[in-house]
Design a protein around this motif. Sequence first.
Motif, PDB file in Angstrom:
ATOM      1  N   GLU A   1      95.269  30.662  51.097  1.00 30.29           N
ATOM      2  CA  GLU A   1      95.859  32.232  50.881  1.00 30.29           C
ATOM      3  C   GLU A   1      96.139  31.834  49.956  1.00 30.29           C
ATOM      4  O   GLU A   1      96.766  33.085  48.973  1.00 30.29           O
ATOM      5  CB  GLU A   1      97.115  32.069  52.163  1.00 30.29           C
TER       6      GLU A   1
ATOM      7  N   SER B   1      93.760  32.813  47.035  1.00 32.94           N
ATOM      8  CA  SER B   1      93.308  34.398  47.082  1.00 32.94           C
ATOM      9  C   SER B   1      94.680  34.825  46.295  1.00 32.94           C
ATOM     10  O   SER B   1      94.153  35.993  45.402  1.00 32.94           O
ATOM     11  CB  SER B   1      93.286  34.955  48.975  1.00 32.94           C
ATOM     12  N   GLY B   2      95.818  35.120  46.168  1.00 32.16           N
ATOM     13  CA  GLY B   2      96.746  35.358  45.675  1.00 32.16           C
ATOM     14  C   GLY B   2      96.368  34.877  44.495  1.00 32.16           C
ATOM     15  O   GLY B   2      97.063  35.823  42.839  1.00 32.16           O
TER      16      GLY B   2
ATOM     17  N   ARG C   1      94.071  37.299  43.194  1.00 24.66           N
ATOM     18  CA  ARG C   1      93.588  38.341  43.952  1.00 24.66           C
ATOM     19  C   ARG C   1      93.426  39.811  42.844  1.00 24.66           C
ATOM     20  O   ARG C   1      92.863  40.503  42.560  1.00 24.66           O
ATOM     21  CB  ARG C   1      94.985  38.824  44.746  1.00 24.66           C
ATOM     22  N   GLU C   2      94.262  40.225  41.659  1.00 28.77           N
ATOM     23  CA  GLU C   2      94.151  40.834  40.672  1.00 28.77           C
ATOM     24  C   GLU C   2      92.967  40.569  39.823  1.00 28.77           C
ATOM     25  O   GLU C   2      93.362  41.749  38.765  1.00 28.77           O
ATOM     26  CB  GLU C   2      95.576  40.815  39.426  1.00 28.77           C
TER      27      GLU C   2
ATOM     28  N   GLY D   1      93.297  39.079  51.588  1.00 30.34           N
ATOM     29  CA  GLY D   1      93.793  38.604  50.735  1.00 30.34           C
ATOM     30  C   GLY D   1      93.479  38.531  49.754  1.00 30.34           C
ATOM     31  O   GLY D   1      93.710  38.040  48.939  1.00 30.34           O
ATOM     32  N   LEU D   2      92.249  39.310  49.692  1.00 27.46           N
ATOM     33  CA  LEU D   2      91.877  38.954  48.467  1.00 27.46           C
ATOM     34  C   LEU D   2      91.768  40.401  47.227  1.00 27.46           C
ATOM     35  O   LEU D   2      92.093  40.504  46.401  1.00 27.46           O
ATOM     36  CB  LEU D   2      89.146  38.810  48.089  1.00 27.46           C
ATOM     37  N   LEU D   3      91.376  41.243  48.327  1.00 28.71           N
ATOM     38  CA  LEU D   3      91.875  42.939  47.912  1.00 28.71           C
ATOM     39  C   LEU D   3      92.792  43.739  48.435  1.00 28.71           C
ATOM     40  O   LEU D   3      92.907  43.589  49.803  1.00 28.71           O
ATOM     41  CB  LEU D   3      91.175  43.772  47.412  1.00 28.71           C
ATOM     42  N   PRO D   4      93.860  44.243  47.761  1.00 29.32           N
ATOM     43  CA  PRO D   4      94.561  45.766  48.275  1.00 29.32           C
ATOM     44  C   PRO D   4      93.153  46.533  48.961  1.00 29.32           C
ATOM     45  O   PRO D   4      91.797  46.286  48.607  1.00 29.32           O
ATOM     46  CB  PRO D   4      95.143  45.934  47.881  1.00 29.32           C
TER      47      PRO D   4
END
Length: 144
Positions: free
Chosen positions: A76, A79-80, A83-84, A107-110
């Motif tokens: 988690e 991934s945060g 993520r961007e 967790g990886l992408l919106p």
Amino acid sequence: MKIAVLGGGNMGGAIATGAIASGSVADSDVTVSHPSDRLRERFAALGYASGFTTDNAAAVAGADMVVIACKPWMVEQVSGDIRETITSCQIIVSIAAGVTLDALAAGLLPASRPLPPIFRVIPNTAIALGQSATFICHRGASAT
């Protein structure tokens, strides 16, 4: 192919070492990210000048394949961190036991961004020698 390995412990280190030793990638195309600079010495002792960083996002930027090789309870956070930076053009590989493909995707992408192909891989440390029995499953990958 540029590879980012997030987590340079036993398995992440074995994956990075095996990829370089096989000749399938140059050591300059492998970046290992790990919170401990101690691992830089371990890779240097093996004769590899692979990139090393403590910044997961920096490791992922420009990588074709991102290997998430951290402990499951760290996924988690990792991934945060990335993520961007993750793009739909990258291949994501996770070796984190018990972390589902759905959990990785979430967790990886919106949801508004297209997902890259995600693979769950269960190797053993013999991967460092190119001799691993490895289980692989995927989400969003195609034959092409």
